[in-house]
Design a protein around this motif. Structure first.
Motif, PDB file in Angstrom:
ATOM      1  N   HIS A 147      -4.755   3.957   6.169  1.00 48.94           N
ATOM      2  CA  HIS A 147      -5.154   3.411   4.885  1.00 48.94           C
ATOM      3  C   HIS A 147      -6.667   3.496   4.660  1.00 48.94           C
ATOM      4  O   HIS A 147      -7.136   3.780   3.554  1.00 48.94           O
TER       5      HIS A 147
ATOM      6  N   GLU B 193       0.154   3.082   6.978  1.00 48.35           N
ATOM      7  CA  GLU B 193      -0.757   1.949   7.130  1.00 48.35           C
ATOM      8  C   GLU B 193      -1.900   2.233   8.099  1.00 48.35           C
ATOM      9  O   GLU B 193      -3.015   1.745   7.908  1.00 48.35           O
TER      10      GLU B 193
ATOM     11  N   ALA C 138      -8.264   5.663   1.487  1.00 50.05           N
ATOM     12  CA  ALA C 138      -8.997   4.984   0.415  1.00 50.05           C
ATOM     13  C   ALA C 138     -10.177   5.807  -0.100  1.00 50.05           C
ATOM     14  O   ALA C 138     -10.532   5.695  -1.277  1.00 50.05           O
TER      15      ALA C 138
ATOM     16  N   PRO D  22       0.937   0.160  -3.751  1.00 52.59           N
ATOM     17  CA  PRO D  22      -0.325  -0.588  -3.831  1.00 52.59           C
ATOM     18  C   PRO D  22      -0.609  -1.238  -5.174  1.00 52.59           C
ATOM     19  O   PRO D  22      -1.710  -1.730  -5.387  1.00 52.59           O
TER      20      PRO D  22
ATOM     21  N   PHE E 266      -6.409  -1.268   1.117  1.00 45.81           N
ATOM     22  CA  PHE E 266      -6.682  -0.234   2.112  1.00 45.81           C
ATOM     23  C   PHE E 266      -7.822  -0.621   3.053  1.00 45.81           C
ATOM     24  O   PHE E 266      -7.768  -0.335   4.249  1.00 45.81           O
TER      25      PHE E 266
ATOM     26  N   GLY F 190       0.850  -1.192   0.000  1.00 42.34           N
ATOM     27  CA  GLY F 190       0.000   0.000   0.000  1.00 42.34           C
ATOM     28  C   GLY F 190       0.878   1.231   0.000  1.00 42.34           C
ATOM     29  O   GLY F 190       1.710   1.421  -0.886  1.00 42.34           O
TER      30      GLY F 190
END
Length: 332
Positions: free
Chosen positions: A44, A41, A48, A197, A105, A36
């Motif tokens: 995420h 993280e 998204a 990603p 995500f 990603g």
């Protein structure tokens, strides 16, 4: 030898340190792990949403362009045929990237089969090169329409448009074909973690534990063939277009004629100018964090598919009028 930053547009990634990912001992993995956006993280899920919005806008906008051109007979001409090709290309590029990105995500679905990775890599490269070729075809259409208006319909016949489209497809397909074969031939014995990603040529090749100069040199060859030749051709076309425009007798005629090129110029700028930005960031922004490079690269990759239908929908009177008639009819 590193590939130039334009390759971000065709799915490549800026250099990253192998120490930023875990290493393991294996040979030729059956799957890769897509991280990603490394370092982000924890957010995420929220990142998204804007990507999903961009994707839905691109889907809605490009399908609207295709529907409008198909249902409006007055739009059955070379410029709009090329616009339909651009819409299909943008749909394929965004669909090749975003669904898997969102699954990473939102659902932490990071694994991707090796063959699926190669397929994604090929589609990103192929249709990105195709988009550049379509802009060249559209520049040729504007050149003929303005410099030879009385011969436009005889030069750009339906068969000529079909041949140009076929040539653009063959060029992109053949130039992108070696990328997955080059990736497949390298041994991978250090890690299967891709710090972005989606699968990209250089990002995957950097995981190989052998000399991959052939991949880098071929990537440079594609960049120079595509960007070098395409930009030169577009520049030559617009040089002749501007000469023809400035030779018109009245200011109103010059403004009206130049207005027919505005949509195309805006789409070209949204496609090529970010290459300059990434070139500068690549050379002078070495201290920029990896997650910033990846995040901006993803935004840039998805920006043209979202912007192109908006640009043409707003700037092209025939498309705008057709949509207004459609919505007015439905509203009555």
């Amino acid at each position: 030898m590193q590939e130039t930053p334009f390759c971000l547009r065709v799915g490549n990634l800026l250099p990253y340190s192998m120490s930023e990912s875990n290493t393991t001992d294996f040979t030729n993995p059956s799957t890769f792990i897509l991280l990603g956006i490394p370092g982000l993280e924890m957010v995420h899920v929220w990142i998204a949403f804007p990507f999903c919005t961009m994707y839905l806008t691109a889907i809605l906008g490009n399908f609207t362009i295709l529907f409008t051109v198909k249902t409006e007979r007055s739009l059955h001409g070379p410029m709009y045929y090329f616009l339909c090709m651009l819409a299909v290309t943008d749909l394929v590029i965004s669909t090749s990237i975003v669904p898997k990105m969102l699954s990473i995500f939102w659902f932490n679905s990071r694994e991707i089969d090796f063959s699926a990775c190669l397929t994604q890599l090929y589609f990103i490269h192929c249709f990105s090169v195709m988009e550049s070729g379509i802009f060249v075809a559209m520049a040729f259409d504007r050149y003929v329409a303005i410099c030879y208006p009385l011969r436009h319909s005889t030069i750009l016949t339906n068969s000529m448009v079909a041949n140009i489209g076929l040539a653009v497809m063959l060029r992109s397909g053949l130039l992108a074909l070696p990328f997955p074969f080059l990736v497949r031939q390298w041994p991978y014995c250090r890690t299967n973690i891709v710090p972005q990603p989606y699968c990209a040529h250089i990002a995957v090749v950097k995981l190989a534990c052998t000399d991959t100069s052939v991949s880098s040199y071929y990537g440079l060859f594609v960049v120079f063939c595509v960007i070098g030749l395409d930009v030169i051709f577009i520049a030559l076309s617009y040089t002749q277009i501007l000469r023809a425009i400035f030779s018109l007798p009245t200011k109103d005629a010059r403004v009206k004629t130049f207005g027919t090129c505005i949509s195309h110029l805006c789409a070209i700028l949204s496609f090529y100018i970010p290459n300059l930005f990434f070139s500068l960031m690549y050379r002078f922004g070495l201290n920029v964090p990896l997650h910033f490079h990846v995040l901006i690269a993803n935004v840039y990759l998805l920006m043209p598919p979202m912007l192109n239908p908006i640009i043409y929908g707003v700037r092209t009177k025939q498309i705008r009028d057709r949509l207004l008639r459609l919505f007015t009819y439905k509203g009555t």
